[in-house]
Design a protein around this motif. Structure first.
Motif: not given
Length: 199
Positions: A48, A78-80
């Motif tokens: 993340e 993956l972006r928060a």
């Protein structure tokens, strides 16, 4: 313990939705080392990242940076707060690893979406050769793909293209010339969308 419990519940819910088997375990130690050890038996590592455009402390953290730099497995950043929705975009440079990235991007593109393929080389002959090779790799799916050429072979142009195409996922090989390894994590911070690095 509270964070571990929340992570376990999120994983359980995601696995149930996807009908996939899963396991969950807690390890202690140096994060990058433990992730690298665990990655030896998996096909994909997901980390993340921070929030795009946020202050430095909210961007990709040190453990994730070390993971990105050291693993020899594909890594999905993956972006928060972001979900994997929207079109898939891939950078295709014609290398063997670039071909692997193209194949993976094609596999991840939903049937009702069109894959966008970005070429880093503006030379007409090279661009034509890359497009022909991409069509050859994709087979029938190549007829539905969008083919685009980056304005310049630069990270800035890549960021503009990913933003302009509303990329839900950007796929590129980890050895791509647009990603100098010396500051790869900092570069990934500037992309803003989820990124799959293919190795």
């Amino acid at each position: 313990a509270r964070l571990a419990g929340a992570a376990r519940r999120r994983m359980s819910a995601a696995a149930d939705r996807g009908h996939v088997p899963w396991t969950f375990r807690i390890v202690r130690g140096r994060i990058a080392h433990e992730v690298a050890a665990a990655a030896e038996t998996v096909d994909l590592v997901i980390v993340e990242g921070g929030v795009h455009g946020a202050p430095a402390q909210a961007r990709i953290g040190l453990p994730a940076r070390m993971t990105i730099q050291t693993l020899n497995r594909p890594v999905l950043i993956l972006r928060a707060g972001r979900r994997l929705t929207g079109p898939v975009t891939v950078v295709f440079d014609g290398t063997a690893l670039g071909e692997k990235a193209l194949q993976m991007a094609d596999m991840l593109t939903p049937d009702n979406d069109r894959l966008t393929i970005l070429f880093p080389d503006q030379d007409p002959e090279k661009r034509t050769a890359l497009e022909n090779r991409a069509r050859e790799i994709l087979g029938p799916a190549g007829g539905a793909a969008h083919f685009r050429t980056l304005r310049t072979a630069s990270l800035t142009a890549l960021c503009e293209a990913a933003h302009g195409h509303n990329a839900g996922l950007l796929v590129l090989d980890a050895e791509n010339a647009l990603l100098p390894r010396s500051n790869m994590a900092e570069i990934l911070d500037s992309l803003g969308c989820p990124v799959l690095l293919v190795r």
